[in-house]
Design an enzyme around this catalytic site. Structure first.
Site, PDB file in Angstrom:
ATOM      1  N   ASP A  75       5.680  -8.792 -65.440  1.00 60.22           N
ATOM      2  CA  ASP A  75       5.968  -8.609 -66.864  1.00 60.22           C
ATOM      3  C   ASP A  75       7.445  -8.813 -67.197  1.00 60.22           C
ATOM      4  O   ASP A  75       8.298  -8.883 -66.304  1.00 60.22           O
ATOM      5  CB  ASP A  75       5.501  -7.215 -67.331  1.00 60.22           C
ATOM      6  CG  ASP A  75       5.943  -6.082 -66.399  1.00 60.22           C
ATOM      7  OD1 ASP A  75       6.742  -6.330 -65.471  1.00 60.22           O
ATOM      8  OD2 ASP A  75       5.499  -4.940 -66.593  1.00 60.22           O
ATOM      9  N   ASN A 146       1.649   6.680 -68.341  1.00 57.73           N
ATOM     10  CA  ASN A 146       0.409   6.645 -69.122  1.00 57.73           C
ATOM     11  C   ASN A 146      -0.690   5.862 -68.397  1.00 57.73           C
ATOM     12  O   ASN A 146      -1.681   5.481 -68.995  1.00 57.73           O
ATOM     13  CB  ASN A 146       0.666   6.022 -70.500  1.00 57.73           C
ATOM     14  CG  ASN A 146       1.219   4.602 -70.376  1.00 57.73           C
ATOM     15  OD1 ASN A 146       1.321   4.057 -69.280  1.00 57.73           O
ATOM     16  ND2 ASN A 146       1.572   4.005 -71.498  1.00 57.73           N
ATOM     17  N   HIS A 148      -0.297   2.885 -67.081  1.00 54.06           N
ATOM     18  CA  HIS A 148      -0.207   1.428 -67.234  1.00 54.06           C
ATOM     19  C   HIS A 148       0.104   0.745 -65.901  1.00 54.06           C
ATOM     20  O   HIS A 148       0.702   1.333 -64.999  1.00 54.06           O
ATOM     21  CB  HIS A 148       0.771   1.019 -68.348  1.00 54.06           C
ATOM     22  CG  HIS A 148       2.229   1.120 -68.007  1.00 54.06           C
ATOM     23  ND1 HIS A 148       3.211   1.070 -68.976  1.00 54.06           N
ATOM     24  CD2 HIS A 148       2.898   1.262 -66.833  1.00 54.06           C
ATOM     25  CE1 HIS A 148       4.391   1.151 -68.408  1.00 54.06           C
ATOM     26  NE2 HIS A 148       4.232   1.276 -67.110  1.00 54.06           N
ATOM     27  N   GLU A 153      -1.110  -1.484 -71.186  1.00 55.27           N
ATOM     28  CA  GLU A 153      -1.088  -0.111 -71.671  1.00 55.27           C
ATOM     29  C   GLU A 153      -2.519   0.404 -71.846  1.00 55.27           C
ATOM     30  O   GLU A 153      -3.474  -0.391 -71.818  1.00 55.27           O
ATOM     31  CB  GLU A 153      -0.334  -0.074 -73.019  1.00 55.27           C
ATOM     32  CG  GLU A 153       1.063  -0.694 -72.997  1.00 55.27           C
ATOM     33  CD  GLU A 153       2.104   0.182 -72.282  1.00 55.27           C
ATOM     34  OE1 GLU A 153       1.738   1.019 -71.442  1.00 55.27           O
ATOM     35  OE2 GLU A 153       3.321  -0.010 -72.563  1.00 55.27           O
TER      36      GLU A 153
END
Ligand code: F6R
Length: 249
Positions: A75, A146, A148, A153
């Protein structure tokens, strides 16, 4: 080292973070020795830093040869200048690429500076580049607070491919210090998708330290669930979750 199977996911606990990092770096080194043009899927963040340090050491002390290795990162943030030190592109230079003999032309990250009108084309080209390299041999992953993986996400679909995404509030909050305040953190990123990650031949997810223990517990417990993207690794036939004792639930 203790190892246990959770479905097809192998869960590996090491006495220390350093031992876990060495074992993952050794697996990557063995792959590169057996296949000099191996395709590595790389992650950024705190989690893989020790693995990269160990790979640099193996290059320096044992001549581990990266000259034909190809890399694809998970990413990148949108909107940062190419030489912005906070970009994952710069981070990879500092942590790994500048210290081994990888050919810069063989290293790939999504381009977060691509024009609005070209994002879809760029994402498709990133997927094609992975494919024409023969697919990813080994993908490194960390787990976000979270759940991810990459910038996939909560809510990310199993079949997603490289695309632009909105960053979750926690992802941005966790980056605030590095950016000198939440208001400076980009709101978007470009990430490989869950489908891209699961297409890798091996997946190695790492987690270290007490703050990761509840995340590891949820990854082991959850049936594959979009609300916890890390849980998708349970669908992969050759996935390992490698932790130190502090991160073991
Ligand atoms: C970064 C990435 C993220 C991180 C995750 C954990 O390329 O893929 O999913 O792995 O946010 O970050 P750290 O390792 O800093 O705890």
């Amino acid at each position: 080292m203790r190892s246990a199977a959770h479905g097809s996911l192998v869960f590996e606990t090491h006495a220390t973070r350093a031992e876990a990092e060495r074992s993952v770096a050794e697996e990557i080194a063995a792959l590169v020795r057996a296949k000099p043009d191996a395709v590595l899927g790389l992650a950024t963040g705190d989690t893989p830093t020790g693995v990269y340090r160990e790979l640099v050491r193996l290059h320096r002390d044992s001549g581990l040869d990266f000259s034909s290795v190809r890399t694809f990162n998970l990413d990148e943030y949108c909107g940062l200048a190419a030489d912005d030190p906070r970009s994952f592109t710069c981070w990879m230079q500092t942590q790994l690429f500048a210290h081994v003999n990888v050919d810069r032309a063989n290293t790939h990250l999504p381009d977060g500076r691509v024009a609005e009108a070209d994002v879809v084309r760029h994402a498709a080209a990133y997927e094609r580049a992975i494919e024409s390299a023969g697919g990813i041999d080994l993908q490194l992953l960390g787990i976000g607070r979270n759940g991810h993986i990459g910038f996939n996400e909560p809510g990310a679909d199993l079949h997603t491919r490289t695309r632009r995404v909105e960053l979750h509030a926690w992802t941005r909050a966790d980056a605030a210090a590095a950016f000198g305040g939440l208001e400076h953190v980009p709101t978007r990123g470009i990430t490989m998708g869950i489908g891209t990650i699961l297409a890798a031949r091996r997946v190695r997810m790492l987690a270290f330290g007490v703050r990761k223990a509840p995340l590891v517990a949820r990854t082991l417990r959850a049936a594959p669930d979009p609300a916890w993207p890390a849980s998708y690794v349970r669908l992969h036939a050759d996935a390992r979750l490698v932790v130190d004792r502090d991160a073991a639930p």
